[in-house]
Structures are given as C-alpha cells and as structure tokens.
Design a protein around this motif. Structure first.
Motif, PDB file in Angstrom:
ATOM      1  N   GLU A 176      -1.617  50.387 -51.032  1.00 59.54           N
ATOM      2  CA  GLU A 176      -1.336  49.484 -49.919  1.00 59.54           C
ATOM      3  C   GLU A 176      -0.743  48.194 -50.455  1.00 59.54           C
ATOM      4  O   GLU A 176      -0.873  47.885 -51.635  1.00 59.54           O
ATOM      5  CB  GLU A 176      -2.583  49.224 -49.092  1.00 59.54           C
ATOM      6  N   ASP A 190       0.575  43.976 -48.977  1.00 53.70           N
ATOM      7  CA  ASP A 190       0.622  42.970 -47.920  1.00 53.70           C
ATOM      8  C   ASP A 190       2.043  42.453 -47.804  1.00 53.70           C
ATOM      9  O   ASP A 190       2.558  41.835 -48.730  1.00 53.70           O
ATOM     10  CB  ASP A 190      -0.339  41.836 -48.255  1.00 53.70           C
ATOM     11  N   HIS A 212       0.382  46.097 -44.690  1.00 54.56           N
ATOM     12  CA  HIS A 212      -0.261  45.091 -43.844  1.00 54.56           C
ATOM     13  C   HIS A 212       0.792  44.043 -43.520  1.00 54.56           C
ATOM     14  O   HIS A 212       1.495  43.564 -44.418  1.00 54.56           O
ATOM     15  CB  HIS A 212      -1.446  44.463 -44.573  1.00 54.56           C
ATOM     16  N   THR A 213       0.914  43.697 -42.251  1.00 57.94           N
ATOM     17  CA  THR A 213       1.951  42.761 -41.830  1.00 57.94           C
ATOM     18  C   THR A 213       1.456  41.821 -40.747  1.00 57.94           C
ATOM     19  O   THR A 213       0.594  42.189 -39.942  1.00 57.94           O
ATOM     20  CB  THR A 213       3.195  43.529 -41.321  1.00 57.94           C
ATOM     21  N   ALA A 216      -4.812  44.858 -36.706  1.00 57.16           N
ATOM     22  CA  ALA A 216      -5.834  44.552 -37.704  1.00 57.16           C
ATOM     23  C   ALA A 216      -5.909  43.046 -37.875  1.00 57.16           C
ATOM     24  O   ALA A 216      -5.026  42.455 -38.494  1.00 57.16           O
ATOM     25  CB  ALA A 216      -5.506  45.234 -39.027  1.00 57.16           C
ATOM     26  N   TRP A 245      -1.049  43.748 -38.230  1.00 59.52           N
ATOM     27  CA  TRP A 245      -1.065  45.192 -38.057  1.00 59.52           C
ATOM     28  C   TRP A 245      -1.122  45.858 -39.420  1.00 59.52           C
ATOM     29  O   TRP A 245      -0.691  45.293 -40.417  1.00 59.52           O
ATOM     30  CB  TRP A 245       0.215  45.672 -37.365  1.00 59.52           C
ATOM     31  N   THR A 246      -1.611  47.097 -39.418  1.00 56.37           N
ATOM     32  CA  THR A 246      -1.531  47.961 -40.593  1.00 56.37           C
ATOM     33  C   THR A 246      -0.736  49.184 -40.163  1.00 56.37           C
ATOM     34  O   THR A 246      -1.060  49.830 -39.164  1.00 56.37           O
ATOM     35  CB  THR A 246      -2.926  48.375 -41.088  1.00 56.37           C
TER      36      THR A 246
END
Length: 91
Positions: free
Chosen positions: A16, A18, A48-49, A75, A79-80
């Motif tokens: 993941e 960011d 992740h944004t 999230a 958002w994810t």
C-alpha cells in the motif's frame, strides 16, 4: 473500512501507499505505477488518497491499463482504492 471489516475481508493487500492529495494528473499515476511494480501479477495494491477525484479516475485508468479496481472505500478523511495488478510481467 473498519477493523471489523478487515477481519471479514478476503482480499489480501500485498502493498500500500499514501497518495496524499495528489490527483491522477498531478503525479499520482507515476507513484501508482512505481508501487505496482512492487507487487506480483494478481496481487493487490491499496492506494490511500485525500483527493476526491481519484477513485473515479482510477476506475478509468485501470480499464485502460488492464488492471482491476476491486473497490473504493471511504476511510477517515479520504478513500482507499484497492487495485489488482494485471497478469502482464511489466507494468
């Protein structure tokens, strides 16, 4: 996604990153491509944004690039987005 959701979620995230407030035209796709190279074909990358345009834009990008957006989940403040890498050996 809550901790309870994660327990019930059968999707395994291999990596993941960011993306912060970057949008797809502002450098996020470059970071996404770089991070997709860290996962094997068929594995999942979570992005992740904080940028509200990213979930919809990644749907279009994935369709063009041959990847698959599995879901986009609110999230916290952002958002994810989870993307499954295509089966090609190169990204």
């Amino acid at each position: 996604m809550t901790a309870t959701d994660a327990v019930d979620d059968p999707i395994v995230v291999a990596a993941e990153f960011d993306g912060g407030d970057l949008d797809c035209g502002g450098g996020l796709l470059l970071l996404l491509t770089r991070n997709l190279r860290r996962v094997e074909p068929g594995e999942v990358l979570a992005i992740h944004t904080l940028e509200p345009s990213v979930p919809a834009d990644l749907e279009d990008w994935a369709r063009l690039a041959g990847h698959m957006v599995l879901d986009s989940v609110a999230a916290g403040e952002g958002w994810t987005v989870r993307v499954r890498r295509n089966g090609a050996s190169k990204v």
